[in-house]
Design a protein around this motif. Sequence first.
Motif, mmCIF file in Angstrom:
data_model
loop_
_atom_site.group_PDB
_atom_site.id
_atom_site.type_symbol
_atom_site.label_atom_id
_atom_site.label_comp_id
_atom_site.label_asym_id
_atom_site.label_seq_id
_atom_site.Cartn_x
_atom_site.Cartn_y
_atom_site.Cartn_z
ATOM 1 N N ARG A 34 0.833 -1.213 0.000
ATOM 2 C CA ARG A 34 0.000 0.000 0.000
ATOM 3 C C ARG A 34 0.859 1.252 0.000
ATOM 4 O O ARG A 34 0.451 2.285 -0.529
ATOM 5 N N LEU A 35 2.041 1.170 0.592
ATOM 6 C CA LEU A 35 2.946 2.319 0.650
ATOM 7 C C LEU A 35 3.915 2.351 -0.535
ATOM 8 O O LEU A 35 4.834 3.171 -0.557
ATOM 9 N N ASP A 36 3.697 1.468 -1.511
ATOM 10 C CA ASP A 36 4.506 1.398 -2.725
ATOM 11 C C ASP A 36 5.995 1.198 -2.422
ATOM 12 O O ASP A 36 6.862 1.909 -2.926
ATOM 13 N N THR A 37 6.262 0.237 -1.567
ATOM 14 C CA THR A 37 7.630 -0.136 -1.251
ATOM 15 C C THR A 37 7.659 -1.654 -1.127
ATOM 16 O O THR A 37 6.644 -2.307 -1.293
ATOM 17 N N SER A 38 8.818 -2.207 -0.873
ATOM 18 C CA SER A 38 8.907 -3.657 -0.704
ATOM 19 C C SER A 38 9.278 -3.972 0.745
ATOM 20 O O SER A 38 9.899 -3.157 1.441
ATOM 21 N N ALA A 39 8.915 -5.159 1.164
ATOM 22 C CA ALA A 39 9.247 -5.597 2.518
ATOM 23 C C ALA A 39 10.769 -5.632 2.687
ATOM 24 O O ALA A 39 11.294 -5.181 3.712
ATOM 25 N N ALA A 40 11.468 -6.148 1.711
ATOM 26 C CA ALA A 40 12.929 -6.233 1.796
ATOM 27 C C ALA A 40 13.559 -4.846 1.932
ATOM 28 O O ALA A 40 14.480 -4.655 2.734
ATOM 29 N N ARG A 41 13.064 -3.890 1.181
ATOM 30 C CA ARG A 41 13.606 -2.523 1.244
ATOM 31 C C ARG A 41 13.417 -1.948 2.645
ATOM 32 O O ARG A 41 14.319 -1.316 3.200
ATOM 33 N N GLU A 42 12.254 -2.166 3.223
ATOM 34 C CA GLU A 42 11.975 -1.612 4.548
ATOM 35 C C GLU A 42 12.790 -2.306 5.630
ATOM 36 O O GLU A 42 13.249 -1.657 6.571
ATOM 37 N N ILE A 43 13.000 -3.592 5.500
ATOM 38 C CA ILE A 43 13.834 -4.302 6.474
ATOM 39 C C ILE A 43 15.276 -3.837 6.370
ATOM 40 O O ILE A 43 15.949 -3.610 7.384
ATOM 41 N N ARG A 44 15.776 -3.662 5.132
ATOM 42 C CA ARG A 44 17.143 -3.142 4.963
ATOM 43 C C ARG A 44 17.259 -1.740 5.551
ATOM 44 O O ARG A 44 18.266 -1.415 6.209
ATOM 45 N N ARG A 45 16.233 -0.912 5.349
ATOM 46 C CA ARG A 45 16.241 0.453 5.906
ATOM 47 C C ARG A 45 16.280 0.405 7.430
ATOM 48 O O ARG A 45 17.038 1.148 8.064
ATOM 49 N N PHE A 46 15.494 -0.499 8.016
ATOM 50 C CA PHE A 46 15.508 -0.653 9.470
ATOM 51 C C PHE A 46 16.896 -1.065 9.957
ATOM 52 O O PHE A 46 17.425 -0.499 10.920
ATOM 53 N N ILE A 47 17.498 -2.053 9.304
ATOM 54 C CA ILE A 47 18.804 -2.553 9.732
ATOM 55 C C ILE A 47 19.853 -1.446 9.652
ATOM 56 O O ILE A 47 20.658 -1.265 10.580
ATOM 57 N N ARG A 48 19.857 -0.696 8.557
ATOM 58 C CA ARG A 48 20.840 0.399 8.424
ATOM 59 C C ARG A 48 20.667 1.428 9.525
ATOM 60 O O ARG A 48 21.652 1.909 10.113
ATOM 61 N N GLY A 49 19.417 1.794 9.807
ATOM 62 C CA GLY A 49 19.158 2.771 10.871
ATOM 63 C C GLY A 49 19.550 2.242 12.236
ATOM 64 O O GLY A 49 20.140 2.959 13.052
#
Length: 60
Positions: A34-49
Amino acid sequence: MAKSSKPKKDRKDSQLIIRIKKDERDAFVELCERLDTSAAREIRRFIRGFVADHGSDTKD
């Protein structure tokens, strides 16, 4: 066939396998769509942060 002269991006060469409840996974994937992103992208973003926020605290 000649190789491209484009510089290679950092390749993702490792996997992290986790176990979560199916309902949580489905809700997460649906929200990402719904947010036009992928689960993998968001998990990678979380890990980097997370590493940026806490990485220097855990070095030996």
